[in-house]
Write a protein that holds these residues in place. Structure first.
Motif, PDB file in Angstrom:
ATOM      1  N   PHE A 165       0.751  -1.235   0.177  1.00 61.20           N
ATOM      2  CA  PHE A 165       0.115  -0.033  -0.033  1.00 61.20           C
ATOM      3  C   PHE A 165       1.029   1.166   0.066  1.00 61.20           C
ATOM      4  O   PHE A 165       0.321   2.686   0.167  1.00 61.20           O
ATOM      5  CB  PHE A 165      -0.891   0.119   1.176  1.00 61.20           C
ATOM      6  N   TYR A 166       2.162   1.075  -0.107  1.00 60.77           N
ATOM      7  CA  TYR A 166       2.915   2.340  -0.214  1.00 60.77           C
ATOM      8  C   TYR A 166       3.613   2.336  -1.506  1.00 60.77           C
ATOM      9  O   TYR A 166       4.449   3.119  -1.933  1.00 60.77           O
ATOM     10  CB  TYR A 166       4.163   2.437   0.749  1.00 60.77           C
ATOM     11  N   TYR A 176       3.023   3.500  -5.118  1.00 67.58           N
ATOM     12  CA  TYR A 176       2.281   4.476  -5.759  1.00 67.58           C
ATOM     13  C   TYR A 176       2.549   4.518  -7.207  1.00 67.58           C
ATOM     14  O   TYR A 176       3.411   4.341  -7.805  1.00 67.58           O
ATOM     15  CB  TYR A 176       2.603   5.823  -5.281  1.00 67.58           C
ATOM     16  N   TYR A 177       1.389   3.880  -7.888  1.00 68.17           N
ATOM     17  CA  TYR A 177       1.308   3.788  -9.490  1.00 68.17           C
ATOM     18  C   TYR A 177       2.829   2.962  -9.825  1.00 68.17           C
ATOM     19  O   TYR A 177       3.459   3.450 -10.654  1.00 68.17           O
ATOM     20  CB  TYR A 177       1.428   5.040 -10.206  1.00 68.17           C
ATOM     21  N   PRO A 225       7.619   6.419  -3.506  1.00 69.75           N
ATOM     22  CA  PRO A 225       8.268   7.524  -4.390  1.00 69.75           C
ATOM     23  C   PRO A 225       8.614   8.709  -3.348  1.00 69.75           C
ATOM     24  O   PRO A 225       9.898   9.189  -3.605  1.00 69.75           O
ATOM     25  CB  PRO A 225       7.458   8.112  -5.550  1.00 69.75           C
ATOM     26  N   THR A 246       5.334  10.221 -11.783  1.00 71.08           N
ATOM     27  CA  THR A 246       6.101   9.672 -10.278  1.00 71.08           C
ATOM     28  C   THR A 246       7.584   9.104 -10.828  1.00 71.08           C
ATOM     29  O   THR A 246       8.462   9.314 -10.299  1.00 71.08           O
ATOM     30  CB  THR A 246       5.026   8.585  -9.822  1.00 71.08           C
TER      31      THR A 246
END
Lengths: 1042, 158
Positions: A241-242, A244-245, A250, A313
């Motif tokens: 869950f950390y 990101y895309y 990031p 990102t």
């Protein structure tokens, strides 16, 4: 999602339906009036209503309306036990208050309590508020408690720890001494290495970055853990869950990459290799393009949106890696560096505007590295193309970059392009262009004739943005430097150029100025081609249409021409003679001087008007234009001193470079007063306060030595112990400038009236004293507002004091807001009731403060006491001294006589005052006129906030002046408040021990209140004789004195 | 890497949320908002999402009828700031379920609560959507519980 509050929804909907701004204003005003009314009887208000009203206030505040009340209600909500109310209260505080707000003091204890004892969610709210508001009060009182939340083994949930780290950063920014490397470097390094929670790590890195920005020295312990953590996260050690895309954490990656930019490359080769390896991996990883390869349909799909986020990102990390590469310079692997420059080449050509922008920005930073400059220069065409972009952000970056890569090989191409762009740009861009073109041309041109050409072209294309500095520099260059170069050829060329441009009868004034200088100084080189007379005529045809400062330059040029060639003397002298009668004083003076000079002996004239000597080499290397350019410094750390300055100036965005906005606001306050008063008064007041403080300190020490214990018991607030009784624990320190004041004799415990009278002219003191209950009051005022802290202390061993009601009487002349009154005090407990007042109109009797209390002893029935106090907020509390000069005072004083404007009271000196003079003089019998006058002076200046006017040397007379402030807007200019100028005269007749007081103001109510308040202290009440101006309209005695 | 302030501005130039992480007097705030609304609303579409403003940089993006603006230092990482904004939008979207401007107008207080779980003092304090939503849900529950108690109390009074 919980359902909303109906009243709030209606209010928001109403505002939304307002057809125009006026209707909105009306609706908001109506609501604010209603809420204000509700809040004045806030005791009966339910928590729900209070919360609802606060939210309405916040909505109006967000729309831009000023909210000057309700802060106390927000404070009350914070103390609620209900989560939803506490939540609303904290949020309202963080939105409505600023870090320098005095109300912060009221919530500091609650914040502390919630941090230490609250449940997880309460602690979180308190931390949010602390982090969002910051400020000295929090910094001083909360830092150590918050630091405890993150000590190893504190076992606080990660939710709390990550907030705590950000909090510490905010508090650190207020006081840089809180986090020092000697204790914190190892601690944070350890935490960085061992922390497993990604959220906490991210916050921790925010703190580290904030600290490094101030001063990166001493934090080298952080380098290794930063590199290792970065490697770990990039390697995929990151909870899903950390991610990101598709990018693991990031934000954390970027912060770690940034931390490394504060340190030199590690000397340890293993670490350095590790770092280079990380950079290589980031750069070589293929990135997603924001644009789908085959994109036909018009509508953007979800996949498109996701691709954009992923691209952003990935590029965000990539650009941060590039920044680190730029920072490392020589220590970065050459292959990686080459990769960087070719990637940047792609970015500059990217279809995506954001990537293009960042590509240009980053490339400009890389351009200072000689290893890659040749590669970057290959993109020159591409970059020049970006100057045609419709986007100003991109054009600016392109210009910066071109400036960065310009050298002797490509300068001509670049400068030509820039000159071309200059013609069609908007003014803001032109200013930057002109500066950069001038610097590039001077720096790179093979000979200075090119440079001269470029500057003339700039003046031709964009004359209004070519500043004086730019053509001054041309003069320096053409005149030459102390380097043994012969500049004659250049000078001749420049003069010739000037003639060419000035042949245009509409040449711009900037051109005339430069031309006049060049021709006057170097025209003699042209004599063989163009007669001096023609040169003179070329210049003089512009004379009628240029401004005075340019005409001055022209006159000097004429004189220089005359010095070089006698042939023009007739024409030149005629002009000079004519200009001796010019209405312009500068021009006239110049003409007179030059005319005289030209008629002086030839030797003098030649000496003065000879050619300018060459400039020193120092000036050559110190191009002032370069200093004007804001160049991004390579180091990320800002000088600590700058940061401290920025932190000190309230209302400034973090870091440097922004004007002190809050200072402007302060100035606004002062606008309310008559301007001429302002400076003097401010200056004077500062001195004054300092003196007072010193006096106070000295006296205080004496008192403590002599009768420490007794003082403590009897006269609490002046001594250390009781001052802290407000629960703030730093009573001494925060007494501030208002802490000084008149020293008065202690009153008897039962003398409530005496205590009240003393409080009216001192900043703090007792208000009520009994065996069980002691009430102390402390108050400070600023303009029309005052802050009163009423401290209740239960001194008894066994009596419980209950407070069924504490009320402040309503008065039309004064608005007030109060914190929650005390409820019950058990033995030994204290409580501080805060009251804020805002004076609206003049008045004589301040509002009542009625305390109803019930004393419950262990044995016997409860006794009910009603204590009808009056707030010691007399009119003179809203005075600020007005240090007028004697002349100003006299003219005001004389203009201010007549009915309603003057009141005179006289009678024998009041016995209490006489006793105080004796006490202050130190000897019971001492009652000299000097001692009385000294005491008068002390009362007036320290007790009544008057400035003593140094007007008369007469021994028995004192004059004073002050400004009375109200919060009522001026009818003709609502942005200013109504103020009233107040003046007084106090005369002593020592032979009869009588005093006469004359008060003069422009407002009848102010006049009477002012006179009566003062007289109450100086003149025996029963025998006060009033002399009404109606009876003696001329007031001859007063008039003659001044 | 500190965000100086966050603004949500509607296409009509109305403020829908304003959070300042640095002390600014109200007068100055309103001036800033007007200035920025002017800059951002008048910018043609398809240009880059960055604007130099005073000594800072504005990173902004339009989502339907709302402009989200973050003000950062000149040398801050622009793209990741853009993603902070997006992260916030996604959380709002998840919370309200297909969020629109109206949701934020009538529940502006919720937007502030949620923002506090994402950013404090201008620093991103939580980058996990899941964690933020979990905390906000827990807060909502506590508020509901408190409300029930308050409602019960109210009925006994009247």
């Amino acid at each position: 999602m919980p359902s909303g509050m109906k009243g709030l929804t209606v209010f928001v909907a109403d505002i939304r339906n307002c057809p125009n701004k006026e209707a909105e204003q009306k609706r908001v005003d109506k609501e604010l009036a209603k809420i204000r009314q509700k809040f004045t009887n806030s005791k009966s208000l339910s928590g729900y209503d209070r919360k609802k009203y606060i939210w309405k206030l916040l909505y109006a505040f967000m729309l831009g309306y000023d909210i000057d009340f309700g802060h106390m209600e927000a404070v009350n909500l914070v103390s609620s036990n209900k989560y939803s109310e506490k939540n609303a209260g904290y949020l309202a505080c963080s939105l409505l208050l600023s870090e320098n707000s005095e109300i912060l003091r009221l919530i500091t204890n609650m914040v502390k309590n919630d941090i230490l004892h609250g449940n997880e969610h309460q602690t979180a709210l308190a931390l949010n508020t602390c982090a969002n508001l910051g400020g000295e009060e929090f910094s001083e009182n909360l830092f150590s408690d918050i630091a405890k939340l993150i000590t190893p083994g504190a076992s606080r949930p990660s939710y709390i720890r990550r907030k705590a780290y950000v909090c510490l950063l905010r508090l650190y920014r207020r006081d840089y001494d809180t986090i020092q490397p000697d204790t914190w470097a190892a601690r944070l390094g350890q935490a960085l290495q061992s922390e497993k929670d990604t959220g906490v790590l991210t916050s921790m890195c925010s703190l580290i970055l904030g600290v490094l920005e101030t001063d990166p020295n001493g934090w080298d312990d952080l380098v290794q853990p930063a590199i290792l953590t970065l490697a770990r996260v990039m390697g995929g050690d990151c909870p899903p869950f950390y991610v990101y895309y598709s990018v693991p954490a990031p934000w954390l990656q970027i912060k770690l990459l940034r931390i490394l930019q504060f340190f030199p490359a590690p000397t340890n080769t293993t670490l350095l290799n590790r770092m280079n390896d990380i950079l290589y991996r980031i750069l070589s990883k293929p990135t997603v393009s924001a644009h789908a390869p085959h994109h036909h349909g018009k509508k953007r799909t979800k996949a498109d949106a996701e691709r954009l986020n992923r691209s952003n990102t990935e590029h965000a990390v990539l650009f941060e890696a590039l920044n680190l590469i730029i920072h490392l310079e020589m220590d970065c692997d050459l292959t990686t560096k080459k990769m960087a420059s070719s990637l940047l080449g792609n970015f500059v050509a990217s279809k995506e505007a954001n990537i293009r922008y960042l590509g240009l920005e980053t490339m400009a930073r890389l351009a200072s590295d000689p290893d890659v400059l040749p590669q970057l220069k290959r993109h020159t065409e591409l970059i020049i193309g970006q100057l045609q972009e419709p986007d100003i952000s991109i054009r600016r970056q392109a210009l910066n970059l071109l400036y960065g890569i310009c050298d002797r090989d490509n300068w001509q191409q670049i400068v030509d392009e820039l000159l071309e762009i200059l013609k069609g740009s908007d003014v803001l861009m032109q200013e930057e262009l002109v500066l950069k073109i001038a610097i590039l041309a001077e720096r790179n041109a093979p000979d200075y004739t090119w440079y001269v050409d470029v500057v003339f072209k700039m003046i031709e294309y964009a004359p209004e943005v070519v500043s004086d500095e730019i053509w001054y520099r041309v003069v320096q260059v053409v005149t030459g430097f102390d380097d043994n170069t012969d500049n004659a050829e250049l000078q001749q060329y420049a003069a010739k150029k000037a003639i060419e441009y000035l042949n245009d009868r509409f040449a711009d004034e900037t051109m005339v100025r430069l031309g006049a200088y060049l021709i006057g100084e170097f025209g003699h080189h042209l004599q063989s081609q163009l007669s001096t007379s023609r040169q003179f005529q070329t210049l003089h045809r512009h004379f009628p249409r240029v401004g005075s400062s340019t005409r001055c330059i022209l006159l000097l040029a004429y004189a220089k021409l005359l010095n070089a060639d006698e042939d023009v003397s007739e024409e030149v002298l005629a002009v000079l003679e004519e200009q001796q009668d010019s209405v312009d004083p500068d021009l006239q003076q110049r003409a007179v001087e030059l005319y005289r000079l030209c008629n002086e002996s030839t030797a003098t004239m030649e000496n003065v008007l000879a050619m300018m000597p060459v400039f020193s080499e120092k000036i050559q290397s110190n191009n002032p234009l370069i200093r004007r350019m804001k160049q991004a410094s390579k180091s990320r750390a800002a000088p600590r001193q700058q940061l401290e300055e920025a932190a000190k100036t309230e209302g400034v965005l973090f870091k440097t470079g922004v004007g002190p906005a809050a200072k402007a606001e302060e100035d606004d306050d002062h606008e309310e007063e008559e301007e001429e008063e302002q400076d003097e008064r401010n200056g004077r007041r500062d001195e004054h306060d300092e003196d007072e403080e010193e006096d106070e300190e000295e006296e205080e020490e004496d008192e403590e030595e002599e009768e420490e214990e007794e003082e403590d018991r009897r006269n609490g607030p002046r001594s250390r112990g009781a001052a802290g009784g407000g629960g703030r624990g730093r009573g001494e320190a925060d007494s501030g400038p208002a802490g000084g004041g008149l020293q008065l004799p202690p009153t008897a415990p039962g003398d409530i009236q005496g205590m009240w009278k003393n409080l009216c002219i001192t900043p703090q003191g007792p208000m009520f004293q009994s065996n069980s209950l002691v009430i102390q009051l402390r108050h400070e005022y600023r303009l029309n507002q005052g802050r009163i802290a009423i401290n209740y202390a239960n001194k008894s061993p066994n009596v419980v004091v209950q407070f069924p009601s504490v009320t402040i009487s309503e008065a039309p002349f004064m608005r007030h807001q109060a914190s929650k009154p005390p409820d019950v005090l058990r033995p030994g407990e204290t409580y501080t009731h805060q009251v804020m007042v805002d004076c609206l109109q003049p008045y004589l009797n301040p509002p009542k403060y009625i305390v109803n209390c019930v004393l419950q002893t262990p044995q016997g029935p409860p006794s009910n006491q009603n204590l009808p106090f009056t707030l010691p907020v007399c009119l003179t509390k809203f005075f600020s001294p007005a240090s007028l000069s004697a002349e100003q005072f006299t003219s005001y004083w004389e203009s201010m006589s007549g009915p309603g404007r003057e009141m005179q009271l006289m009678g024998p000196l009041a016995s209490g005052f006489v006793a105080d003079v004796q006490r202050a003089a130190g000897a019971p019998q001492q009652l000299s006129p000097q001692a009385i006058m000294q005491r008068f002076n002390a009362y007036l200046s320290q007790g009544f906030n008057l400035a003593i006017i140094p007007l008369s040397n007469a021994p028995g007379v004192l004059f004073g002046a002050a400004t009375f402030h109200t919060g009522t807007p001026q009818p003709n200019d609502p942005s200013k408040k109504v103020v009233v100028a107040c003046m007084m005269k106090l005369e002593l007749d020592p032979s009869r021990m009588m005093a006469r007081l004359t008060a003069r103001t422009a407002h009848p109510q102010v006049t009477t209140s002012f006179a009566q308040i003062l007289a109450a202290y100086f003149i025996t009440p029963q025998q006060q004789q009033q002399q009404q101006p109606e009876q003696t309209p001329q007031q001859p005695q007063t008039a003659s004195l001044i | 890497m500190t965000i100086q302030f966050i603004l949500l501005i509607s296409r009509q130039g109305k403020t829908r949320l304003a959070k300042w992480f640095v002390p600014q007097p109200q007068k100055e705030r309103q001036k800033t908002i007007r200035e920025i609304a002017q800059l951002v609303l008048n910018r043609p579409p398809k240009l880059c999402n960055f604007l130099e403003w005073r000594d800072y940089k504005l990173v902004f993006k339009r989502y339907a009828s709302l402009y989200f603006v973050a003000c950062v230092d000149k040398d801050d990482n622009e793209l990741i700031t853009l993603e902070v904004i997006h992260h916030f939008v996604e959380i709002l979207d998840r919370y309200f379920g297909n969020v629109c401007e109206l949701d934020l107008i009538f529940n502006f207080h919720k937007a502030y609560y949620i923002l506090d779980e994402l950013l404090i003092s201008g620093e991103l304090q939580e980058s996990s959507k899941k964690t933020v939503l979990r905390v906000v849900a827990a807060q909502d529950q506590m508020m509901e519980e408190g409300k029930d108690a308050a409602a019960a109390k109210k009925t006994t009074v009247f």
